[in-house]
Scaffold this motif. Structure first.
Motif, short mmCIF file in Angstrom:
data_model
loop_
_atom_site.label_atom_id
_atom_site.label_comp_id
_atom_site.label_asym_id
_atom_site.label_seq_id
_atom_site.Cartn_x
_atom_site.Cartn_y
_atom_site.Cartn_z
N TYR A 12 0.82 -1.15 0.04
CA TYR A 12 0.06 -0.01 -0.07
C TYR A 12 0.89 1.27 -0.04
O TYR A 12 0.32 2.63 0.28
CB TYR A 12 -0.96 -0.13 1.14
N SER A 51 -8.27 -4.43 -4.27
CA SER A 51 -7.91 -4.56 -2.82
C SER A 51 -7.23 -3.27 -2.56
O SER A 51 -6.71 -3.07 -1.57
CB SER A 51 -6.85 -5.60 -2.52
N ALA A 116 0.89 -3.27 11.44
CA ALA A 116 -0.61 -2.47 11.46
C ALA A 116 -0.57 -1.84 12.85
O ALA A 116 -1.27 -0.79 13.11
CB ALA A 116 -1.77 -3.33 11.12
N THR A 168 1.19 1.44 10.58
CA THR A 168 0.24 1.87 9.71
C THR A 168 -1.38 1.88 9.90
O THR A 168 -1.98 2.18 9.20
CB THR A 168 0.13 0.73 8.50
N ARG A 169 -1.55 1.36 11.06
CA ARG A 169 -3.08 1.19 11.53
C ARG A 169 -3.68 -0.13 11.08
O ARG A 169 -3.09 -0.30 9.61
CB ARG A 169 -3.92 2.54 11.24
N GLY A 170 -4.60 -0.58 11.54
CA GLY A 170 -5.37 -1.66 10.74
C GLY A 170 -6.02 -1.61 9.22
O GLY A 170 -5.96 -2.29 8.32
N ASP A 171 -6.26 -0.23 9.06
CA ASP A 171 -7.03 0.30 7.87
C ASP A 171 -5.84 0.89 6.96
O ASP A 171 -6.12 1.22 5.58
CB ASP A 171 -8.05 1.17 7.93
N GLY A 172 -4.54 1.02 7.34
CA GLY A 172 -3.51 1.47 6.48
C GLY A 172 -3.31 2.78 6.22
O GLY A 172 -2.93 3.44 5.65
N SER A 173 -4.27 3.68 7.02
CA SER A 173 -4.20 4.91 7.04
C SER A 173 -3.05 5.81 7.48
O SER A 173 -3.20 6.95 7.17
CB SER A 173 -5.57 5.42 7.60
#
Length: 200
Positions: A12, A51, A116, A168-173
């Motif tokens: 990502y 994805s 994450a 990255t945080r769980g949502d990749g943000s």
């Protein structure tokens, strides 16, 4: 001229950003060149697009044959269930011939990663990558505590004595913070300085 390879896989864009910072740090050392290469993506293109994979990465695709031409190899991959992404493992699993011929023995190596969450396997991923480097006979260099940013307790930051990291945080943000990127630059420069002393 010492030659550094920053070899990475990024789904990502988090590891891509870290890889660019590692290469920037390496290039800051006079008499050192640093190339960015990425390993091939294994996920089918249609699935990757659905994805949200970052497919527009500028770094060329690496080949196993080019590894022997570098004095230092710094590997970056995201964490999947406590170990490096399968794309990176697949690439490294193809280096048996290089290992058999001892072509990487005595070179300098390092690793960096992303997870994450704070405790999502950063150190196990780094150690797994480091084990591969050691099997190839590389001299492994981490992120020493002289990089004080990894001691920061005022905000969530990456960083480990085993290598630069980001969260990255769980949502990749969450993209790499300034401290995370500084750690990556520090490690790249540190490894480049050692490679220059050894090979420059």
């Amino acid at each position: 001229m010492a030659k550094v390879l920053v070899l990475y896989h990024s789904t990502y864009g988090h590891i891509e950003a870290m890889a660019e910072a590692v290469a920037e740090g390496a290039r800051s050392v006079e008499g050192v060149t640093a190339d960015l290469r990425r390993v091939p993506e294994l996920v089918p293109d249609e699935v990757a697009r659905q994805s949200g994979y970052k497919l527009d990465q500028a770094a060329p695709i690496a080949t196993v044959d080019e590894l022997e031409h570098y004095d230092a190899i710094i590997i970056g991959a995201g964490t999947r269930f406590g170990t490096a992404s399968s794309q990176m493992r697949n690439f490294l699993d193809q280096t048996g011939g290089v290992w058999f011929q001892g072509k990487l023995i005595g070179k300098i190596g390092g690793a960096f990663t992303a997870t994450a969450t704070q405790h999502g396997g950063q150190e196990t991923t780094l150690i797994g990558l480091i084990q591969t480097l050691l099997h190839h006979g590389l001299i492994v260099v981490g992120l020493p505590y002289s990089f004080q940013g990894q001691m920061n307790m005022d905000e969530i930051v990456g960083g480990s004595p085993y290598g630069a990291t980001t969260i990255t945080r769980g949502d990749g943000s969450r993209m790499p913070s300034q401290i995370d990127l500084d750690g990556a630059r520090f490690q790249g420069r540190h490894i480049a300085e050692i490679a220059k002393k050894q090979f420059g």
